[in-house]
Design a protein around this motif. Structure first.
Motif, PDB file in Angstrom:
ATOM      1  N   LYS A 184       0.840  -1.198   0.000  1.00 52.96           N
ATOM      2  CA  LYS A 184       0.000   0.000   0.000  1.00 52.96           C
ATOM      3  C   LYS A 184       0.877   1.251   0.000  1.00 52.96           C
ATOM      4  O   LYS A 184       1.860   1.323   0.744  1.00 52.96           O
ATOM      5  N   ILE A 185       0.493   2.215  -0.816  1.00 53.34           N
ATOM      6  CA  ILE A 185       1.196   3.499  -0.843  1.00 53.34           C
ATOM      7  C   ILE A 185       0.226   4.604  -0.414  1.00 53.34           C
ATOM      8  O   ILE A 185      -0.823   4.790  -1.037  1.00 53.34           O
ATOM      9  N   TYR A 186       0.568   5.279   0.685  1.00 51.59           N
ATOM     10  CA  TYR A 186      -0.265   6.393   1.140  1.00 51.59           C
ATOM     11  C   TYR A 186       0.522   7.693   1.079  1.00 51.59           C
ATOM     12  O   TYR A 186       1.665   7.760   1.537  1.00 51.59           O
ATOM     13  N   ALA A 187      -0.100   8.711   0.511  1.00 47.86           N
ATOM     14  CA  ALA A 187       0.528  10.039   0.453  1.00 47.86           C
ATOM     15  C   ALA A 187      -0.004  10.880   1.601  1.00 47.86           C
ATOM     16  O   ALA A 187      -1.204  10.876   1.888  1.00 47.86           O
ATOM     17  N   ILE A 188       0.915  11.572   2.294  1.00 49.58           N
ATOM     18  CA  ILE A 188       0.505  12.492   3.346  1.00 49.58           C
ATOM     19  C   ILE A 188       0.646  13.890   2.753  1.00 49.58           C
ATOM     20  O   ILE A 188       1.744  14.309   2.395  1.00 49.58           O
ATOM     21  N   HIS A 189      -0.462  14.589   2.636  1.00 44.02           N
ATOM     22  CA  HIS A 189      -0.468  15.841   1.902  1.00 44.02           C
ATOM     23  C   HIS A 189      -1.095  16.956   2.737  1.00 44.02           C
ATOM     24  O   HIS A 189      -1.795  16.698   3.711  1.00 44.02           O
ATOM     25  N   SER A 190      -0.806  18.194   2.365  1.00 44.08           N
ATOM     26  CA  SER A 190      -1.456  19.336   3.010  1.00 44.08           C
ATOM     27  C   SER A 190      -1.548  20.450   1.986  1.00 44.08           C
ATOM     28  O   SER A 190      -0.754  20.516   1.053  1.00 44.08           O
ATOM     29  N   GLY A 191      -2.529  21.317   2.158  1.00 41.55           N
ATOM     30  CA  GLY A 191      -2.685  22.428   1.226  1.00 41.55           C
ATOM     31  C   GLY A 191      -1.567  23.436   1.369  1.00 41.55           C
ATOM     32  O   GLY A 191      -1.228  24.138   0.432  1.00 41.55           O
ATOM     33  N   ILE A 226       9.489   5.081   4.068  1.00 40.92           N
ATOM     34  CA  ILE A 226       9.110   6.491   3.902  1.00 40.92           C
ATOM     35  C   ILE A 226       9.836   7.047   2.681  1.00 40.92           C
ATOM     36  O   ILE A 226      11.063   6.984   2.610  1.00 40.92           O
ATOM     37  N   LEU A 227       9.057   7.567   1.723  1.00 48.85           N
ATOM     38  CA  LEU A 227       9.630   8.261   0.576  1.00 48.85           C
ATOM     39  C   LEU A 227       9.442   9.752   0.854  1.00 48.85           C
ATOM     40  O   LEU A 227       8.324  10.266   0.804  1.00 48.85           O
ATOM     41  N   ASP A 228      10.520  10.426   1.201  1.00 46.81           N
ATOM     42  CA  ASP A 228      10.442  11.839   1.569  1.00 46.81           C
ATOM     43  C   ASP A 228      10.485  12.681   0.298  1.00 46.81           C
ATOM     44  O   ASP A 228      11.550  12.970  -0.231  1.00 46.81           O
ATOM     45  N   ALA A 229       9.280  13.059  -0.187  1.00 51.87           N
ATOM     46  CA  ALA A 229       9.199  13.839  -1.427  1.00 51.87           C
ATOM     47  C   ALA A 229       9.151  15.333  -1.135  1.00 51.87           C
ATOM     48  O   ALA A 229       9.030  16.145  -2.035  1.00 51.87           O
ATOM     49  N   CYS A 284      15.659   0.197  -3.987  1.00 53.86           N
ATOM     50  CA  CYS A 284      15.468  -1.200  -3.604  1.00 53.86           C
ATOM     51  C   CYS A 284      14.615  -1.269  -2.344  1.00 53.86           C
ATOM     52  O   CYS A 284      15.121  -1.428  -1.232  1.00 53.86           O
ATOM     53  N   TRP A 285      13.296  -1.068  -2.525  1.00 57.09           N
ATOM     54  CA  TRP A 285      12.392  -1.092  -1.365  1.00 57.09           C
ATOM     55  C   TRP A 285      12.140  -2.534  -0.900  1.00 57.09           C
ATOM     56  O   TRP A 285      11.805  -2.759   0.250  1.00 57.09           O
ATOM     57  N   GLU A 286      12.209  -3.484  -1.836  1.00 56.54           N
ATOM     58  CA  GLU A 286      11.876  -4.894  -1.583  1.00 56.54           C
ATOM     59  C   GLU A 286      10.453  -5.039  -1.028  1.00 56.54           C
ATOM     60  O   GLU A 286       9.542  -4.383  -1.508  1.00 56.54           O
ATOM     61  N   GLU A 287      10.307  -5.839   0.030  1.00 50.81           N
ATOM     62  CA  GLU A 287       8.941  -6.058   0.533  1.00 50.81           C
ATOM     63  C   GLU A 287       8.555  -4.999   1.558  1.00 50.81           C
ATOM     64  O   GLU A 287       9.236  -4.809   2.563  1.00 50.81           O
ATOM     65  N   ILE A 288       7.446  -4.320   1.294  1.00 53.05           N
ATOM     66  CA  ILE A 288       6.980  -3.233   2.159  1.00 53.05           C
ATOM     67  C   ILE A 288       5.461  -3.386   2.329  1.00 53.05           C
ATOM     68  O   ILE A 288       4.753  -3.623   1.354  1.00 53.05           O
ATOM     69  N   ASP A 289       4.978  -3.264   3.556  1.00 56.60           N
ATOM     70  CA  ASP A 289       3.524  -3.240   3.753  1.00 56.60           C
ATOM     71  C   ASP A 289       2.972  -1.853   3.436  1.00 56.60           C
ATOM     72  O   ASP A 289       1.979  -1.705   2.739  1.00 56.60           O
ATOM     73  N   PHE A 290       3.643  -0.845   4.022  1.00 59.44           N
ATOM     74  CA  PHE A 290       3.171   0.530   3.837  1.00 59.44           C
ATOM     75  C   PHE A 290       4.315   1.432   3.383  1.00 59.44           C
ATOM     76  O   PHE A 290       5.326   1.540   4.084  1.00 59.44           O
ATOM     77  N   LEU A 291       4.147   2.063   2.237  1.00 65.96           N
ATOM     78  CA  LEU A 291       5.085   3.106   1.835  1.00 65.96           C
ATOM     79  C   LEU A 291       4.375   4.453   2.019  1.00 65.96           C
ATOM     80  O   LEU A 291       3.327   4.710   1.416  1.00 65.96           O
ATOM     81  N   PHE A 292       4.932   5.283   2.920  1.00 66.66           N
ATOM     82  CA  PHE A 292       4.343   6.609   3.145  1.00 66.66           C
ATOM     83  C   PHE A 292       5.114   7.648   2.341  1.00 66.66           C
ATOM     84  O   PHE A 292       6.340   7.726   2.447  1.00 66.66           O
ATOM     85  N   VAL A 293       4.395   8.420   1.553  1.00 69.25           N
ATOM     86  CA  VAL A 293       5.034   9.467   0.755  1.00 69.25           C
ATOM     87  C   VAL A 293       4.769  10.804   1.440  1.00 69.25           C
ATOM     88  O   VAL A 293       3.627  11.264   1.511  1.00 69.25           O
ATOM     89  N   ASP A 294       5.827  11.397   1.984  1.00 71.50           N
ATOM     90  CA  ASP A 294       5.702  12.723   2.591  1.00 71.50           C
ATOM     91  C   ASP A 294       5.741  13.737   1.453  1.00 71.50           C
ATOM     92  O   ASP A 294       6.787  14.019   0.886  1.00 71.50           O
ATOM     93  N   MET A 295       4.581  14.270   1.119  1.00 70.63           N
ATOM     94  CA  MET A 295       4.432  15.119  -0.070  1.00 70.63           C
ATOM     95  C   MET A 295       4.972  16.520   0.178  1.00 70.63           C
ATOM     96  O   MET A 295       4.933  17.007   1.301  1.00 70.63           O
ATOM     97  N   PRO A 296       5.419  17.201  -0.871  1.00 73.99           N
ATOM     98  CA  PRO A 296       5.642  18.631  -0.709  1.00 73.99           C
ATOM     99  C   PRO A 296       4.286  19.308  -0.514  1.00 73.99           C
ATOM    100  O   PRO A 296       3.288  18.828  -1.059  1.00 73.99           O
TER     101      PRO A 296
END
Lengths: 276, 276
Positions: free
Chosen positions: B36-43, B69-72, B139-151
């Motif tokens: 699962k990939i969830y993006a954390i976003h804000s206006g 965590i993918l720090d975008a 190389c993320w390999e096996e991940i349950d949750f990838l959180f994308v910290d959005m700009p």
């Protein structure tokens, strides 16, 4: 420089000897007589940069100076809201007229949108171009201080504003929490890269008084203003409190009604710069 | 569509019948199994989006899930700092290895910079490309949750992440002050435009307890979570307090030591989604 495309505006090289610094500046509109342009910047968003911009503008307008705000922060509608401006901007083919409220001239992307909650999902170059137009295609006329509310961070629009507007100085806004991180350093270094003088550092959200026991509460930790400003060799300008009542007044468009002495020292400094 | 350049990735048209939605997605790296990939976003920035991202990751890692965590958000170095990660990322020509701390895999632009206080003064397309690489060349390999910290906001990188990563849902973070403005609306509308489901709304910095009298203090005004979430037809997920002690622990890289039950309900919701 075999790959030179002879367009300095799209080139990131700082070392190229052919670079023409002047060519990056947007041509000024000759009807505009703007004495000083100050950019209000921060390494990251949400530090109250628009609040500081609006308060500086309001304070100097109350003292009788001619003030303009160029809202280059397209992510939030803060500036028009604070002054209670909702009218759409209008103009001719050649020139756009700013909104005028309480003697302050305001230009903001949010005043061009059909629906203010519409996201401005524009790519960098389009945004950057809009900001340039806000400078040289707007009928600012005579202005003592033009405050540019910058987009946070070091992205496209920030770069363009620093490169294409003749900024006299940058005021960097931060919070106690961010002072301990590298975020202030990024803003300081960007201004240095762009060779724009830094007026100083403003610490926002420094404290609030508990409405129950009236003791100061530090939601973002203790102040580090003096030491961090010292580390970067820049001037500590002001440490500003939080007050939810001001937010309420600002949300209601009544910023001019707020009695706000906390930026007096900064205002004096800017007024003095008019004589330079 | 006479001006079609046959590159859907650079075209803003939503109505074109030739549009190939799939073509915008970055190709997945076949070694990666990300559930699962969830993006954390804000206006807008400064609402504690990175705090929420880090806390979600820490909470789920403590429960035994495999988290990345993918720090975008390239404007602030929050994520590596919170977990006390300072090592540079390394890799081969084809693949990059994430930093691993407390069983959490982390990729962030700040882990690629020589000097972390260097401003990332990159133009939009370069940034956007870096984020895509963080997804499919890591190389993320096996991940349950990838959180994308959005700009924050609705700029270039936010658009690219939404267009090119197969996001399962967006969590929108805001503060009580911003809830009354149009800022949440912008984030909600962007997700809708991009046809990405919204998991719900998280209100951060909702209150703090006065260290002197222990009464709650509301630096950014009273909560509007339930009513605003209702207005937009999205789920109110959590109302999170301020605690300067947490900031101190996060600045010291000790996020895993914080006891944080405030996101338990959100974690349960995300865990449940693994079974969908």
């Amino acid at each position: 420089m075999s790959s030179c495309n002879h367009n300095c505006a799209s080139c990131a090289s700082k070392s190229c000897s052919d670079r023409n610094q002047e060519s990056l500046l947007a041509p000024n509109n000759e009807k505009n007589k703007i004495k000083k342009i100050y950019a209000i910047h921060s390494g990251k968003g949400g530090v109250g940069k628009s609040f500081v911009t609006s308060m500086l503008a309001a304070s100097l307008a109350k003292k009788g100076y001619k003030v303009g705000i160029l809202d280059a922060d397209i992510t939030g509608p803060s500036i028009p809201t604070a002054f209670g401006v909702t009218e759409h901007l209008h103009g001719t083919k050649e020139i756009m007229y700013p909104a005028v409220k309480d003697n302050i001239k305001i230009v903001s992307i949010n005043l061009l949108l059909e629906n203010p909650s519409q996201p401005v999902a524009w790519r960098g170059p389009i945004l950057a171009n809009a900001v340039k137009q806000f400078y040289n295609e707007v009928c600012w006329e005579e202005i003592d201080f033009l405050f540019v509310d910058m987009p946070p961070g070091t992205g496209d629009v920030a770069l363009t504003v620093f490169q294409s507007l003749p900024i006299d100085g940058v005021l960097i806004v931060t919070t106690p929490q961010d002072l301990v991180s590298m975020i202030v350093g990024k803003a300081v270094n960007l201004a240095a890269m762009m060779e724009i003088p830094i007026v100083g550092l403003i610490e926002n959200m420094a404290y609030m008084n508990c409405p129950c026991c009236n003791n100061p509460v530090y939601p973002f930790g203790p102040s580090h203003l003096t030491e961090v400003a010292g580390d970067y060799g820049i001037q500590p300008l002001a440490s500003l409190p939080i007050n939810p009542d001001w937010n309420k007044q600002i949300d209601a468009g009544k910023i001019m009604e707020i009695d706000y002495p906390y930026l007096d020292k900064v205002c004096s400094l800017l007024i003095k710069s008019l004589r330079d």
